[in-house]
Design a protein around this motif. Structure first.
Motif, PDB file in Angstrom:
ATOM      1  N   THR A  37       0.842  -1.195   0.000  1.00 26.13           N
ATOM      2  CA  THR A  37       0.000   0.000   0.000  1.00 26.13           C
ATOM      3  C   THR A  37       0.878   1.245   0.000  1.00 26.13           C
ATOM      4  O   THR A  37       2.054   1.197   0.368  1.00 26.13           O
ATOM      5  CB  THR A  37      -0.932   0.038   1.213  1.00 26.13           C
ATOM      6  OG1 THR A  37      -0.145  -0.092   2.416  1.00 26.13           O
ATOM      7  CG2 THR A  37      -1.947  -1.092   1.156  1.00 26.13           C
ATOM      8  N   ASP A  38       0.272   2.378  -0.416  1.00 25.54           N
ATOM      9  CA  ASP A  38       0.956   3.660  -0.281  1.00 25.54           C
ATOM     10  C   ASP A  38       0.479   4.352   0.993  1.00 25.54           C
ATOM     11  O   ASP A  38      -0.297   3.783   1.769  1.00 25.54           O
ATOM     12  CB  ASP A  38       0.757   4.524  -1.533  1.00 25.54           C
ATOM     13  CG  ASP A  38      -0.691   4.980  -1.732  1.00 25.54           C
ATOM     14  OD1 ASP A  38      -1.546   4.700  -0.862  1.00 25.54           O
ATOM     15  OD2 ASP A  38      -0.967   5.613  -2.765  1.00 25.54           O
ATOM     16  N   THR A  39       0.938   5.573   1.227  1.00 28.18           N
ATOM     17  CA  THR A  39       0.624   6.244   2.485  1.00 28.18           C
ATOM     18  C   THR A  39      -0.834   6.681   2.571  1.00 28.18           C
ATOM     19  O   THR A  39      -1.283   7.124   3.631  1.00 28.18           O
ATOM     20  CB  THR A  39       1.532   7.477   2.676  1.00 28.18           C
ATOM     21  OG1 THR A  39       1.427   8.331   1.526  1.00 28.18           O
ATOM     22  CG2 THR A  39       2.983   7.051   2.854  1.00 28.18           C
ATOM     23  N   SER A  40      -1.583   6.561   1.474  1.00 21.15           N
ATOM     24  CA  SER A  40      -3.015   6.837   1.503  1.00 21.15           C
ATOM     25  C   SER A  40      -3.845   5.566   1.628  1.00 21.15           C
ATOM     26  O   SER A  40      -5.080   5.631   1.611  1.00 21.15           O
ATOM     27  CB  SER A  40      -3.434   7.602   0.231  1.00 21.15           C
ATOM     28  OG  SER A  40      -2.870   8.891   0.209  1.00 21.15           O
ATOM     29  N   LEU A  44      -1.160  -1.456  -4.488  1.00 23.66           N
ATOM     30  CA  LEU A  44      -0.360  -1.542  -5.708  1.00 23.66           C
ATOM     31  C   LEU A  44      -0.843  -2.700  -6.576  1.00 23.66           C
ATOM     32  O   LEU A  44      -0.868  -3.854  -6.143  1.00 23.66           O
ATOM     33  CB  LEU A  44       1.118  -1.747  -5.351  1.00 23.66           C
ATOM     34  CG  LEU A  44       2.071  -2.012  -6.513  1.00 23.66           C
ATOM     35  CD1 LEU A  44       2.103  -0.832  -7.478  1.00 23.66           C
ATOM     36  CD2 LEU A  44       3.468  -2.321  -6.002  1.00 23.66           C
ATOM     37  N   THR A 119       3.955  -0.553   3.682  1.00 25.00           N
ATOM     38  CA  THR A 119       3.530   0.723   3.111  1.00 25.00           C
ATOM     39  C   THR A 119       4.732   1.421   2.498  1.00 25.00           C
ATOM     40  O   THR A 119       5.747   1.609   3.175  1.00 25.00           O
ATOM     41  CB  THR A 119       2.897   1.620   4.197  1.00 25.00           C
ATOM     42  OG1 THR A 119       1.731   0.969   4.720  1.00 25.00           O
ATOM     43  CG2 THR A 119       2.507   2.975   3.634  1.00 25.00           C
ATOM     44  N   TRP A 120       4.622   1.799   1.245  1.00 21.97           N
ATOM     45  CA  TRP A 120       5.720   2.443   0.527  1.00 21.97           C
ATOM     46  C   TRP A 120       5.477   3.943   0.452  1.00 21.97           C
ATOM     47  O   TRP A 120       4.394   4.390   0.041  1.00 21.97           O
ATOM     48  CB  TRP A 120       5.858   1.871  -0.882  1.00 21.97           C
ATOM     49  CG  TRP A 120       6.346   0.443  -0.902  1.00 21.97           C
ATOM     50  CD1 TRP A 120       6.595  -0.361   0.166  1.00 21.97           C
ATOM     51  CD2 TRP A 120       6.628  -0.339  -2.069  1.00 21.97           C
ATOM     52  NE1 TRP A 120       7.025  -1.603  -0.250  1.00 21.97           N
ATOM     53  CE2 TRP A 120       7.047  -1.620  -1.613  1.00 21.97           C
ATOM     54  CE3 TRP A 120       6.552  -0.102  -3.439  1.00 21.97           C
ATOM     55  CZ2 TRP A 120       7.402  -2.642  -2.493  1.00 21.97           C
ATOM     56  CZ3 TRP A 120       6.909  -1.113  -4.318  1.00 21.97           C
ATOM     57  CH2 TRP A 120       7.338  -2.378  -3.846  1.00 21.97           C
ATOM     58  N   ASP A 121       6.498   4.714   0.819  1.00 19.20           N
ATOM     59  CA  ASP A 121       6.401   6.169   0.702  1.00 19.20           C
ATOM     60  C   ASP A 121       6.817   6.593  -0.706  1.00 19.20           C
ATOM     61  O   ASP A 121       7.146   5.760  -1.561  1.00 19.20           O
ATOM     62  CB  ASP A 121       7.241   6.856   1.775  1.00 19.20           C
ATOM     63  CG  ASP A 121       8.725   6.476   1.709  1.00 19.20           C
ATOM     64  OD1 ASP A 121       9.173   5.951   0.659  1.00 19.20           O
ATOM     65  OD2 ASP A 121       9.439   6.716   2.698  1.00 19.20           O
ATOM     66  N   ALA A 122       6.793   7.901  -0.949  1.00 16.22           N
ATOM     67  CA  ALA A 122       7.076   8.409  -2.295  1.00 16.22           C
ATOM     68  C   ALA A 122       8.477   8.025  -2.759  1.00 16.22           C
ATOM     69  O   ALA A 122       8.680   7.706  -3.939  1.00 16.22           O
ATOM     70  CB  ALA A 122       6.900   9.924  -2.318  1.00 16.22           C
ATOM     71  N   ARG A 124      10.258   5.341  -1.955  1.00 14.66           N
ATOM     72  CA  ARG A 124      10.269   3.926  -2.323  1.00 14.66           C
ATOM     73  C   ARG A 124       9.575   3.708  -3.664  1.00 14.66           C
ATOM     74  O   ARG A 124      10.033   2.925  -4.500  1.00 14.66           O
ATOM     75  CB  ARG A 124       9.561   3.118  -1.241  1.00 14.66           C
ATOM     76  CG  ARG A 124       9.630   1.614  -1.402  1.00 14.66           C
ATOM     77  CD  ARG A 124      11.026   1.100  -1.167  1.00 14.66           C
ATOM     78  NE  ARG A 124      11.013  -0.307  -0.781  1.00 14.66           N
ATOM     79  CZ  ARG A 124      12.104  -1.014  -0.581  1.00 14.66           C
ATOM     80  NH1 ARG A 124      13.287  -0.444  -0.724  1.00 14.66           N
ATOM     81  NH2 ARG A 124      12.031  -2.275  -0.226  1.00 14.66           N
ATOM     82  N   ILE A 125       8.470   4.400  -3.870  1.00 20.96           N
ATOM     83  CA  ILE A 125       7.719   4.239  -5.116  1.00 20.96           C
ATOM     84  C   ILE A 125       8.556   4.691  -6.309  1.00 20.96           C
ATOM     85  O   ILE A 125       8.504   4.087  -7.388  1.00 20.96           O
ATOM     86  CB  ILE A 125       6.389   5.010  -5.028  1.00 20.96           C
ATOM     87  CG1 ILE A 125       5.468   4.342  -3.994  1.00 20.96           C
ATOM     88  CG2 ILE A 125       5.696   5.079  -6.385  1.00 20.96           C
ATOM     89  CD1 ILE A 125       4.235   5.153  -3.649  1.00 20.96           C
ATOM     90  N   TRP A 140      -2.247   2.436  -8.487  1.00 23.53           N
ATOM     91  CA  TRP A 140      -2.595   2.468  -7.074  1.00 23.53           C
ATOM     92  C   TRP A 140      -4.104   2.542  -6.986  1.00 23.53           C
ATOM     93  O   TRP A 140      -4.716   3.518  -7.424  1.00 23.53           O
ATOM     94  CB  TRP A 140      -1.930   3.642  -6.371  1.00 23.53           C
ATOM     95  CG  TRP A 140      -0.433   3.522  -6.367  1.00 23.53           C
ATOM     96  CD1 TRP A 140       0.440   4.063  -7.256  1.00 23.53           C
ATOM     97  CD2 TRP A 140       0.347   2.762  -5.441  1.00 23.53           C
ATOM     98  NE1 TRP A 140       1.729   3.701  -6.942  1.00 23.53           N
ATOM     99  CE2 TRP A 140       1.701   2.904  -5.830  1.00 23.53           C
ATOM    100  CE3 TRP A 140       0.043   1.983  -4.325  1.00 23.53           C
ATOM    101  CZ2 TRP A 140       2.734   2.290  -5.131  1.00 23.53           C
ATOM    102  CZ3 TRP A 140       1.076   1.374  -3.630  1.00 23.53           C
ATOM    103  CH2 TRP A 140       2.408   1.533  -4.033  1.00 23.53           C
TER     104      TRP A 140
END
Length: 368
Positions: A37-40, A44, A119-122, A124-125, A140
């Motif tokens: 997941t992302d921070t929101s 993915l 959770t991947w931050d910007a 990492r993405i 996403w």
């Protein structure tokens, strides 16, 4: 899998070749998937060149390969991300009757291990690197939109794995994407409705003079440090107790919050303190508005009943602040709000909640 005694019994009647052939006829494929997941809180997904529907990162387990090794290998091959994956979220049995496979494939069914990619931050993405073939794009997706992008069984599996991650129940067993022992989050179908983005700036101050205050929501704590979150029985959507100030609230957010807590959750609260506010600039025509956050103890909770104002019925859950944060699309500002939540909990003299499965308050109410 046959026990040692069963294998010995069978081998007494069958040759090794015959026994091997009998097991080969019942063999299943084995695969892995990784939930990221992302921070929101979006998931993915990958577009691939061999299927129309999207997939989680993952693939087949090679002969003699451990599932954990396969998950890390697939993540590296498909996204160029090197990551140790050790925490399983789900194991799913996929039946041979699953649609979408060409008859010539003779799909025998599959066991899929779902791992938690975190959770991947910007930053990492930005490190994602797609291969020259197979993976054509990444997306996403809002959890509620998974059925739009994925085949039904894959969407059920991904959403069940996400609920297991939030719930903290450990690895769950699935059959065709459906939990064999559904949690309260599964029964309520939490996250089946798209969340509303609420990534407004967080301020740990009272509402400034001149900024209209339109709503007040509460972090209401039980004695064990968990907080109350409401799940709409007709939507699966989460909300904190609270809402819009009404004329009868005489402009007092504490009065509004107590009223909303009674109407939505039949809950009574002690003294309420201000945590901070969100500055909502989402509607330029209306101008900026403030959404206040307050905190307090729950002193009693009665039987579940419909909100007389909206007609909605809410399941009342107790969860850690971190679990509650994962049910909303608050973005990175949600982490800043959590800091204020824990400071308020400490001021109330309450312990830090031990992470545990989300629990539902009985519909009859009772002591917390």
């Amino acid at each position: 899998m046959a026990s040692t005694e069963e294998r010995a019994c069978v081998s007494a009647r069958l040759s090794h070749a015959q026994y091997s052939a009998s097991r080969a006829d019942a063999a299943l494929w084995a695969g892995v998937s990784v939930l990221v997941t992302d921070t929101s809180g979006r998931i993915l997904l990958q577009s691939v060149d061999y299927r129309d529907a999207c997939l989680l990162p993952g693939g087949a387990i090679d002969a003699g390969e451990a599932p954990t090794t396969a998950a890390g290998r697939e993540l590296w091959e498909e996204l160029g991300i090197e990551q140790l994956l050790t925490h399983g979220l789900a194991v799913d049995w996929v039946p041979a009757t699953t649609p979408g496979f060409h008859p010539d494939i003779r799909f025998p069914g599959e066991i899929i291990h779902v791992y938690d990619g975190g959770t991947w931050d910007a930053h990492r993405i930005q490190e994602i690197r797609l291969p020259d073939r197979e993976i054509t794009a990444v997306h996403w997706a809002e959890p509620a939109d998974l059925p739009t992008y994925m085949e039904p069984g894959n969407a059920r599996r991904a959403l069940a794995a996400l609920r297991a991650r939030i719930n903290g129940t450990g690895t769950v067993l699935l059959e065709d994407g459906r939990p064999t022992a559904p949690s309260v989050m599964d029964r309520l179908e939490v996250l089946r409705t798209a969340r509303r983005p609420q990534s407004w700036p967080w301020h740990t101050t009272p509402v400034p003079a001149g900024l209209p205050l339109t709503q007040c929501w509460g972090w209401l704590f039980a004695p064990d440090g968990r907080a109350l979150v409401l799940i709409g029985r007709d939507t699966g959507s989460a909300c904190l107790p609270g809402g819009t100030l009404a004329p009868g609230d005489v402009g007092d957010p504490a009065v509004a919050l107590r009223r909303e807590a009674r109407e939505e959750a039949h809950a009574e609260t002690g003294e309420l303190t201000v945590l901070g506010h969100l500055r909502d600039d989402s509607e330029p025509s209306a101008g900026p508005r403030a959404r206040l956050r307050m905190a307090g103890r729950i002193t009693s909770i009665g039987p579940e009943r419909r909100d007389p104002a909206s007609g909605h019925s809410y399941a009342r859950l107790l969860a850690t602040p971190e679990q509650i944060r994962d049910l909303f699309d608050w973005g990175p500002e949600g982490d800043r709000q959590l800091i204020a939540v824990h400071r308020a909990r400490e001021r109330l003299g309450l312990p830090a909640a031990v992470r545990q499965p989300v629990t539902e308050i009985p519909q009859t109410g009772g002591r917390l």
